[in-house]
Design a protein around this motif. Structure first.
Motif, short mmCIF file in Angstrom:
data_model
loop_
_atom_site.label_atom_id
_atom_site.label_comp_id
_atom_site.label_asym_id
_atom_site.label_seq_id
_atom_site.Cartn_x
_atom_site.Cartn_y
_atom_site.Cartn_z
N LEU A 184 37.09 34.97 42.19
CA LEU A 184 37.49 36.34 41.85
C LEU A 184 37.75 36.49 40.36
O LEU A 184 38.67 35.87 39.81
CB LEU A 184 38.74 36.74 42.64
CG LEU A 184 39.22 38.19 42.48
CD1 LEU A 184 38.18 39.17 43.05
CD2 LEU A 184 40.57 38.40 43.17
N HIS A 186 39.26 38.37 37.32
CA HIS A 186 40.42 39.26 37.25
C HIS A 186 41.03 39.20 35.86
O HIS A 186 40.97 38.16 35.19
CB HIS A 186 41.46 38.84 38.30
CG HIS A 186 42.68 39.72 38.34
ND1 HIS A 186 42.62 41.05 38.70
CD2 HIS A 186 43.98 39.45 38.07
CE1 HIS A 186 43.84 41.56 38.66
NE2 HIS A 186 44.68 40.62 38.28
N GLN A 192 45.56 46.15 36.31
CA GLN A 192 44.55 45.45 37.10
C GLN A 192 45.18 44.79 38.33
O GLN A 192 44.59 44.78 39.41
CB GLN A 192 43.84 44.41 36.24
CG GLN A 192 42.98 45.01 35.14
CD GLN A 192 42.13 43.97 34.44
OE1 GLN A 192 41.27 43.35 35.06
NE2 GLN A 192 42.37 43.77 33.15
N ASP A 193 46.37 44.22 38.16
CA ASP A 193 47.10 43.69 39.31
C ASP A 193 47.30 44.80 40.35
O ASP A 193 47.09 44.59 41.54
CB ASP A 193 48.47 43.14 38.88
CG ASP A 193 48.38 41.89 38.02
OD1 ASP A 193 47.31 41.24 38.02
OD2 ASP A 193 49.37 41.56 37.35
N VAL A 196 44.06 45.74 42.34
CA VAL A 196 43.75 44.80 43.41
C VAL A 196 44.77 44.91 44.55
O VAL A 196 44.40 44.93 45.74
CB VAL A 196 43.71 43.36 42.86
CG1 VAL A 196 43.50 42.36 43.99
CG2 VAL A 196 42.60 43.22 41.82
N LYS A 238 45.74 34.41 44.12
CA LYS A 238 45.97 33.65 42.88
C LYS A 238 45.17 32.36 42.84
O LYS A 238 44.70 31.95 41.77
CB LYS A 238 47.46 33.34 42.72
CG LYS A 238 48.30 34.52 42.30
CD LYS A 238 49.72 34.10 41.96
CE LYS A 238 49.79 33.29 40.69
NZ LYS A 238 51.18 32.99 40.27
N ILE A 241 41.63 32.79 41.33
CA ILE A 241 41.51 33.36 39.99
C ILE A 241 41.68 32.25 38.97
O ILE A 241 42.52 31.36 39.14
CB ILE A 241 42.59 34.46 39.79
CG1 ILE A 241 42.34 35.62 40.76
CG2 ILE A 241 42.60 34.96 38.35
CD1 ILE A 241 43.47 36.63 40.81
N SER A 245 43.05 34.01 33.13
CA SER A 245 43.11 35.42 33.51
C SER A 245 44.12 36.27 32.73
O SER A 245 43.82 37.41 32.38
CB SER A 245 43.41 35.54 35.01
OG SER A 245 43.66 36.88 35.37
N TRP A 250 39.48 44.25 31.63
CA TRP A 250 38.72 44.39 32.87
C TRP A 250 37.22 44.18 32.66
O TRP A 250 36.54 43.60 33.50
CB TRP A 250 38.97 45.77 33.48
CG TRP A 250 38.35 46.91 32.69
CD1 TRP A 250 38.95 47.63 31.69
CD2 TRP A 250 37.03 47.43 32.82
NE1 TRP A 250 38.08 48.55 31.18
CE2 TRP A 250 36.89 48.46 31.86
CE3 TRP A 250 35.94 47.14 33.64
CZ2 TRP A 250 35.71 49.20 31.71
CZ3 TRP A 250 34.76 47.86 33.50
CH2 TRP A 250 34.66 48.88 32.54
N ALA A 253 36.20 40.64 32.59
CA ALA A 253 36.13 40.12 33.95
C ALA A 253 34.83 40.53 34.62
O ALA A 253 34.18 39.74 35.32
CB ALA A 253 37.33 40.60 34.76
N GLN A 265 34.55 40.77 41.82
CA GLN A 265 35.62 41.49 41.14
C GLN A 265 35.99 42.70 41.99
O GLN A 265 35.11 43.39 42.53
CB GLN A 265 35.19 41.98 39.75
CG GLN A 265 36.31 42.72 38.99
CD GLN A 265 35.84 43.33 37.68
OE1 GLN A 265 34.65 43.63 37.51
NE2 GLN A 265 36.75 43.54 36.73
N MET A 267 37.36 46.21 41.56
CA MET A 267 37.56 47.14 40.44
C MET A 267 36.88 48.47 40.78
O MET A 267 35.95 48.52 41.58
CB MET A 267 36.97 46.55 39.16
CG MET A 267 37.20 47.34 37.88
SD MET A 267 38.94 47.73 37.53
CE MET A 267 39.66 46.09 37.34
#
Length: 421
Positions: A184, A186, A192-193, A196, A238, A241, A245, A250, A253, A265, A267
């Motif tokens: 993934l 990220h 961004q957190d 997701v 986690k 990733i 990161s 973004w 990524a 990804q 997004m």
């Protein structure tokens, strides 16, 4: 609370003044505040300018760089307080209602009526554009946030398949990791957190509970067992990733997926612009699919313009023409082809668009009928900026601190949202 916050922000810049507008030699002029300053967005702004000028009106560009619009909003507050607002400004979500509540915005109901906006726009979109039942803003596009972008070559090398469920995602990620690729891609930034986390929440909670939690802010929904499960699933990511990161943008990524360094990804569809810029073809070089477990659901983000009260009758006429032009089928096509999003009109001719956009529009329409079309809280459509920020803090702090339990975090979430209301 919202009113006080905006009044405070406006007061903070009240001593700053700006020069008056100069009129062009035409029927009227609009000054437009936006942050479309790069790539396809800048091209779209140029097209809108030409379309307006072809109708005999002037366009005064008021571009303020900054992808999130924070700098633009600071400038807007200065201008509004000094009694010299632009004709239109790029504002979205609950901020539209806050500006209207303070008496700055004008009504567009006559334009909406003559252009049949009620018939061509979904109600969940028009609700965001209205204040006390009156149109004060115009939507430009619709972004689908709950997308999964995948590199099929990486999946093939790993012997995995693009996941449609959460369990399939974990199984695929394990194979991809074992094959030496990053499962993934990220960027470790709060928004961004949140993007997701939102996709995981939609899969785990479903649309009804999602809306109760993130739009209605129901304490029982925010503190539900499903929310605990959402946080637990979120932390599972986690291990898939890479360690570099934190702080990654973004688009960097996205390019990890494009280059085959990473497999997936999660997004919004603005990521498609990166694939297009790299000369990649959907269905061949990359795959766009709903985030695992969210097929048929659609979390939306909308770019929009709010329209400010003007004293000059000619400029007000130009302003209404701008509103009409933004929602014209021609501009909807040009803008969204450049942006990667889809038109907001339900009657738009989609033949010029690629398969990802066609799939997005089909889901947009079906989700509008089924009740699975929901506003994105992570991108400011479902809630206020204060509550959004509070949730950001809870989500990203949990993701970066393995010692904190999901149960404790959910309790913190309930308190944080209540404090921000």
């Amino acid at each position: 609370m919202k009113r006080k916050t905006l009044i405070s922000a406006l007061s903070a810049v009240a001593l700053v003044t700006s020069a008056g507008l100069a009129h062009a030699e035409n029927k009227g002029e609009v000054e437009v505040l936006h942050w479309w300053t790069s790539g396809g967005e800048a091209k779209s702004a140029a097209v809108l300018k030409v379309m307006l000028e072809q109708q005999g009106y002037g366009w005064k560009d008021f571009a303020v760089a900054g992808g999130g619009g924070e700098s633009a909003m600071t400038v807007l507050k200065t201008r509004a307080v000094s009694g010299n607002p632009p004709a239109a400004a790029q504002i979205k979500g609950h901020d539209i209602q806050e500006w209207a509540d303070l008496g700055f915005l004008t009504t567009l109901d006559d334009t909406a009526s003559s252009e049949n906006w009620e018939k061509v726009l979904p109600k969940v979109v028009t609700n965001v554009m209205k204040y006390e039942g009156n149109y004060v803003a115009v939507p430009v596009n619709v972004h689908r946030v709950n997308w999964l972008w995948a590199n099929p070559a990486v999946f093939e090398k790993a012997g995995a398949k693009v996941p449609t469920t959460w369990d399939e995602f974990i199984a695929a990620a394990e194979k991809i990791k074992a094959a030496g690729y990053i499962p993934l891609a990220h960027g470790g930034q709060a928004w961004q957190d949140a993007t997701v986390f939102e996709a995981v929440a939609l899969e785990t909670m479903g649309t009804e509970l999602y809306l109760k939690a993130f739009k209605q802010h129901d304490p029982d929904a925010l503190g539900s067992p499903e929310m605990v499960k959402t946080f637990e699933k979120f932390r599972q990511l986690k291990q898939y990733i890479d360690k570099d990161s934190p702080g990654r943008d973004w688009n960097i990524a996205t390019n990890m997926v494009i280059e085959g360094k990473a497999a997936m990804q999660i997004m919004g569809d603005w990521a498609k612009g990166e694939f297009a810029a790299a000369g990649k073809t959907p269905g061949v070089d990359y795959i766009c699919a709903p985030a695992p477990g969210t097929a048929g659901m659609f979390t939306f983000n909308i770019d929009s313009f709010a329209f400010f009260k003007l004293n000059d009758a000619n400029d007000a006429a130009a302003q209404k023409t701008l509103a009409k032009t933004i929602l014209s089928p021609k501009f909807q096509e040009v803008f969204n082809l450049n942006k990667g999003s889809i038109p907001v009109r339900l009657d738009q001719d989609m033949s010029p668009f690629d398969q990802c956009a066609l799939d997005s529009m089909a889901t947009f329409k079906s989700a509008n009928k089924s009740g699975d079309l929901v506003p994105s809280w992570s991108h400011g459509l479902a809630t206020t900026s204060q509550i959004q920020g509070a949730i950001y803090d809870v989500v990203t702090n949990y993701f970066n601190d393995d010692k904190v339990t999901a149960d404790a975090t959910v309790d913190k979430l309930v308190r944080a949202v209540k404090a921000a209301m």
